[in-house]
Design a protein around this motif. Structure first.
Motif, PDB file in Angstrom:
ATOM      1  N   ALA A   1       0.447  10.958   6.738  1.00  0.00           N
ATOM      2  CA  ALA A   1       0.304  10.397   8.085  1.00  0.00           C
ATOM      3  C   ALA A   1      -1.148   9.993   8.342  1.00  0.00           C
ATOM      4  CB  ALA A   1       0.774  11.412   9.127  1.00  0.00           C
ATOM      5  N   ARG A   2      -2.064  10.856   7.961  1.00  0.00           N
ATOM      6  CA  ARG A   2      -3.485  10.541   8.158  1.00  0.00           C
ATOM      7  C   ARG A   2      -3.871   9.263   7.422  1.00  0.00           C
ATOM      8  NH1 ARG A   2      -7.223  12.499   4.903  1.00  0.00           N
ATOM      9  NH2 ARG A   2      -6.096  14.420   4.436  1.00  0.00           N
ATOM     10  N   HIS A   3      -3.451   9.138   6.175  1.00  0.00           N
ATOM     11  CA  HIS A   3      -3.777   7.936   5.401  1.00  0.00           C
ATOM     12  C   HIS A   3      -3.079   6.701   5.972  1.00  0.00           C
ATOM     13  CE1 HIS A   3      -6.312   9.648   2.315  1.00  0.00           C
ATOM     14  NE2 HIS A   3      -5.462  10.655   2.198  1.00  0.00           N
ATOM     15  N   LEU A   4      -1.824   6.847   6.353  1.00  0.00           N
ATOM     16  CA  LEU A   4      -1.116   5.702   6.941  1.00  0.00           C
ATOM     17  C   LEU A   4      -1.796   5.238   8.225  1.00  0.00           C
ATOM     18  CD1 LEU A   4       2.547   6.856   6.271  1.00  0.00           C
ATOM     19  CD2 LEU A   4       1.419   4.838   5.279  1.00  0.00           C
ATOM     20  N   GLY A   5      -2.313   6.181   8.992  1.00  0.00           N
ATOM     21  CA  GLY A   5      -3.084   5.819  10.183  1.00  0.00           C
ATOM     22  C   GLY A   5      -4.323   5.015   9.824  1.00  0.00           C
ATOM     23  N   MET A   6      -4.992   5.429   8.753  1.00  0.00           N
ATOM     24  CA  MET A   6      -6.174   4.683   8.300  1.00  0.00           C
ATOM     25  C   MET A   6      -5.795   3.307   7.757  1.00  0.00           C
ATOM     26  SD  MET A   6      -8.743   7.508   6.651  1.00  0.00           S
ATOM     27  CE  MET A   6      -7.643   8.746   6.018  1.00  0.00           C
ATOM     28  N   PHE A   7      -4.555   3.175   7.270  1.00  0.00           N
ATOM     29  CA  PHE A   7      -4.081   1.885   6.761  1.00  0.00           C
ATOM     30  C   PHE A   7      -3.567   0.987   7.882  1.00  0.00           C
ATOM     31  CE2 PHE A   7      -2.795   4.155   2.551  1.00  0.00           C
ATOM     32  CZ  PHE A   7      -4.102   4.153   2.123  1.00  0.00           C
ATOM     33  N   GLY A   8      -3.608   1.471   9.130  1.00  0.00           N
ATOM     34  CA  GLY A   8      -3.251   0.634  10.264  1.00  0.00           C
ATOM     35  C   GLY A   8      -1.834   0.767  10.783  1.00  0.00           C
ATOM     36  N   TYR A   9      -1.071   1.720  10.288  1.00  0.00           N
ATOM     37  CA  TYR A   9       0.286   1.935  10.795  1.00  0.00           C
ATOM     38  C   TYR A   9       0.228   2.715  12.111  1.00  0.00           C
ATOM     39  CZ  TYR A   9       2.301   0.325   6.405  1.00  0.00           C
ATOM     40  OH  TYR A   9       2.664  -0.437   5.330  1.00  0.00           O
ATOM     41  N   GLN A  10       1.265   2.571  12.918  1.00  0.00           N
ATOM     42  CA  GLN A  10       1.417   3.363  14.140  1.00  0.00           C
ATOM     43  C   GLN A  10       2.259   4.576  13.768  1.00  0.00           C
ATOM     44  OE1 GLN A  10      -0.132   2.575  17.123  1.00  0.00           O
ATOM     45  NE2 GLN A  10      -1.082   1.119  15.704  1.00  0.00           N
ATOM     46  N   LEU A  11       1.708   5.768  13.977  1.00  0.00           N
ATOM     47  CA  LEU A  11       2.337   6.994  13.505  1.00  0.00           C
ATOM     48  C   LEU A  11       2.821   7.881  14.634  1.00  0.00           C
ATOM     49  CD1 LEU A  11       2.317   7.729  10.418  1.00  0.00           C
ATOM     50  CD2 LEU A  11       0.507   6.182  11.019  1.00  0.00           C
ATOM     51  N   VAL A  12       3.939   8.539  14.369  1.00  0.00           N
ATOM     52  CA  VAL A  12       4.389   9.680  15.150  1.00  0.00           C
ATOM     53  C   VAL A  12       4.773  10.736  14.131  1.00  0.00           C
ATOM     54  CG1 VAL A  12       6.171  10.591  16.694  1.00  0.00           C
ATOM     55  CG2 VAL A  12       5.212   8.321  17.111  1.00  0.00           C
ATOM     56  N   VAL A  13       4.279  11.949  14.316  1.00  0.00           N
ATOM     57  CA  VAL A  13       4.641  13.076  13.458  1.00  0.00           C
ATOM     58  C   VAL A  13       5.626  13.935  14.244  1.00  0.00           C
ATOM     59  CG1 VAL A  13       3.802  15.207  12.374  1.00  0.00           C
ATOM     60  CG2 VAL A  13       2.472  13.088  12.167  1.00  0.00           C
TER      61      VAL A  13
ATOM     62  N   ALA B   1      -0.897  14.216  -3.270  1.00  0.00           N
ATOM     63  CA  ALA B   1       0.508  13.918  -2.970  1.00  0.00           C
ATOM     64  C   ALA B   1       0.629  13.051  -1.718  1.00  0.00           C
ATOM     65  CB  ALA B   1       1.300  15.214  -2.800  1.00  0.00           C
ATOM     66  N   GLY B   2      -0.087  13.429  -0.665  1.00  0.00           N
ATOM     67  CA  GLY B   2      -0.016  12.674   0.582  1.00  0.00           C
ATOM     68  C   GLY B   2      -0.546  11.259   0.440  1.00  0.00           C
ATOM     69  N   LEU B   3      -1.656  11.111  -0.263  1.00  0.00           N
ATOM     70  CA  LEU B   3      -2.207   9.777  -0.492  1.00  0.00           C
ATOM     71  C   LEU B   3      -1.242   8.931  -1.318  1.00  0.00           C
ATOM     72  CD1 LEU B   3      -4.422   7.627  -0.378  1.00  0.00           C
ATOM     73  CD2 LEU B   3      -5.525   8.786  -2.317  1.00  0.00           C
ATOM     74  N   SER B   4      -0.666   9.515  -2.361  1.00  0.00           N
ATOM     75  CA  SER B   4       0.292   8.779  -3.194  1.00  0.00           C
ATOM     76  C   SER B   4       1.504   8.332  -2.391  1.00  0.00           C
ATOM     77  CB  SER B   4       0.749   9.654  -4.374  1.00  0.00           C
ATOM     78  OG  SER B   4      -0.332   9.933  -5.219  1.00  0.00           O
ATOM     79  N   CYS B   5       1.999   9.206  -1.532  1.00  0.00           N
ATOM     80  CA  CYS B   5       3.150   8.841  -0.687  1.00  0.00           C
ATOM     81  C   CYS B   5       2.781   7.721   0.279  1.00  0.00           C
ATOM     82  CB  CYS B   5       3.645  10.057   0.087  1.00  0.00           C
ATOM     83  SG  CYS B   5       4.460  11.253  -0.972  1.00  0.00           S
ATOM     84  N   ALA B   6       1.604   7.811   0.877  1.00  0.00           N
ATOM     85  CA  ALA B   6       1.160   6.762   1.802  1.00  0.00           C
ATOM     86  C   ALA B   6       1.031   5.435   1.066  1.00  0.00           C
ATOM     87  CB  ALA B   6      -0.172   7.156   2.443  1.00  0.00           C
ATOM     88  N   GLN B   7       0.465   5.453  -0.128  1.00  0.00           N
ATOM     89  CA  GLN B   7       0.313   4.216  -0.893  1.00  0.00           C
ATOM     90  C   GLN B   7       1.668   3.636  -1.291  1.00  0.00           C
ATOM     91  OE1 GLN B   7      -2.331   5.850  -3.891  1.00  0.00           O
ATOM     92  NE2 GLN B   7      -4.082   4.754  -3.017  1.00  0.00           N
ATOM     93  N   ALA B   8       2.615   4.496  -1.653  1.00  0.00           N
ATOM     94  CA  ALA B   8       3.957   4.019  -2.005  1.00  0.00           C
ATOM     95  C   ALA B   8       4.647   3.401  -0.784  1.00  0.00           C
ATOM     96  CB  ALA B   8       4.791   5.170  -2.562  1.00  0.00           C
ATOM     97  N   LEU B   9       4.496   4.038   0.363  1.00  0.00           N
ATOM     98  CA  LEU B   9       5.102   3.495   1.578  1.00  0.00           C
ATOM     99  C   LEU B   9       4.505   2.130   1.902  1.00  0.00           C
ATOM    100  CD1 LEU B   9       6.285   5.359   4.647  1.00  0.00           C
ATOM    101  CD2 LEU B   9       4.906   3.328   5.000  1.00  0.00           C
ATOM    102  N   VAL B  10       3.197   2.010   1.807  1.00  0.00           N
ATOM    103  CA  VAL B  10       2.514   0.737   2.082  1.00  0.00           C
ATOM    104  C   VAL B  10       3.029  -0.361   1.154  1.00  0.00           C
ATOM    105  CG1 VAL B  10       0.270  -0.438   1.886  1.00  0.00           C
ATOM    106  CG2 VAL B  10       0.435   1.762   3.064  1.00  0.00           C
ATOM    107  N   LYS B  11       3.260  -0.010  -0.094  1.00  0.00           N
ATOM    108  CA  LYS B  11       3.710  -1.009  -1.073  1.00  0.00           C
ATOM    109  C   LYS B  11       5.138  -1.484  -0.772  1.00  0.00           C
ATOM    110  CE  LYS B  11       3.693  -1.959  -5.959  1.00  0.00           C
ATOM    111  NZ  LYS B  11       3.105  -1.600  -7.219  1.00  0.00           N
ATOM    112  N   VAL B  12       6.006  -0.581  -0.345  1.00  0.00           N
ATOM    113  CA  VAL B  12       7.408  -0.914  -0.120  1.00  0.00           C
ATOM    114  C   VAL B  12       7.665  -1.395   1.308  1.00  0.00           C
ATOM    115  CG1 VAL B  12       9.772   0.019  -0.117  1.00  0.00           C
ATOM    116  CG2 VAL B  12       8.154   0.701  -1.906  1.00  0.00           C
ATOM    117  N   TYR B  13       7.020  -0.766   2.277  1.00  0.00           N
ATOM    118  CA  TYR B  13       7.246  -1.059   3.694  1.00  0.00           C
ATOM    119  C   TYR B  13       5.964  -1.631   4.296  1.00  0.00           C
ATOM    120  CZ  TYR B  13      11.295   1.882   2.832  1.00  0.00           C
ATOM    121  OH  TYR B  13      12.451   2.406   2.314  1.00  0.00           O
ATOM    122  N   THR B  14       5.811  -2.933   4.188  1.00  0.00           N
ATOM    123  CA  THR B  14       4.584  -3.582   4.639  1.00  0.00           C
ATOM    124  C   THR B  14       4.393  -3.410   6.142  1.00  0.00           C
ATOM    125  OG1 THR B  14       5.729  -5.687   4.907  1.00  0.00           O
ATOM    126  CG2 THR B  14       4.639  -5.281   2.788  1.00  0.00           C
TER     127      THR B  14
END
Length: 173
Positions: A73-85, A36-49
């Motif tokens: 959040a962990r995956h988005l961090g690996m994809f290079g986004y700046q994260l705050v939880v 679920a988390g990976l799918s959400c991260a991938q969807a966010l990456v696709k919509v919000y570059t």
């Protein structure tokens, strides 16, 4: 021919979860959260570059939905986004604590409880990932979540929800 759109009810989503974690599905909670988390991260990456939406605020509830958010959040961090939880309330389950530790290990900033801390994070946020409540949510929204959801909705920021917008009754709309 007109097609009819059918929506999942809270009852059906519970049944799907139960089947996935039964002997028939044989998935563990860890596996389902990871997917679920990976799918959400991938969807966010696709919509919000990343070039336009670098700063992501992941709002995590204390349950399994929040666990999905921590994985995202962990995956988005690996994809290079700046994260705050942001966590209005910290989860008590062992799996939640382990997922949070993984975010800590990646130096992902975690903000706890205080709504004023959330308000301070919003101006630099480009997109919000809402992982507070899921299909199983039952109204009414209580403190501290009511104030949190009000701030998020009033922020004017783009919001992506893990399952459904937090606080929304999936059966009644």
């Amino acid at each position: 021919m007109a097609s009819t759109i059918q929506y999942l009810t809270a009852k059906i989503t519970r049944e799907i979860d139960e089947e996935l974690m039964s002997q028939v599905g044989a998935f563990s909670l860890d596996q389902l959260m990871e997917l679920a988390g990976l799918s959400c991260a991938q969807a966010l990456v696709k919509v919000y570059t990343r070039d336009m939406y670098q700063n992501v605020l992941v709002c995590c509830g204390p349950g399994n939905q929040g666990g999905d958010g921590l994985v995202a959040a962990r995956h988005l961090g690996m994809f290079g986004y700046q994260l705050v939880v942001y966590m209005p309330k910290f989860g008590s389950k062992d799996i939640y604590k382990r997922l949070h530790q993984q975010c800590d290990n990646m130096d992902i900033t975690t903000l706890l409880s205080n709504v004023s801390v959330l308000e301070a994070a919003l101006p630099t946020t480009h997109v919000i990932l809402d992982a507070i409540f899921s299909f199983s949510f039952q109204a009414p929204v209580r403190a501290p979540f009511n104030a949190v959801l009000n701030r998020i909705q009033a922020s004017g920021k783009s919001i992506m929800s893990v399952d459904i917008p937090s606080g929304w009754d999936v059966d009644r709309g």
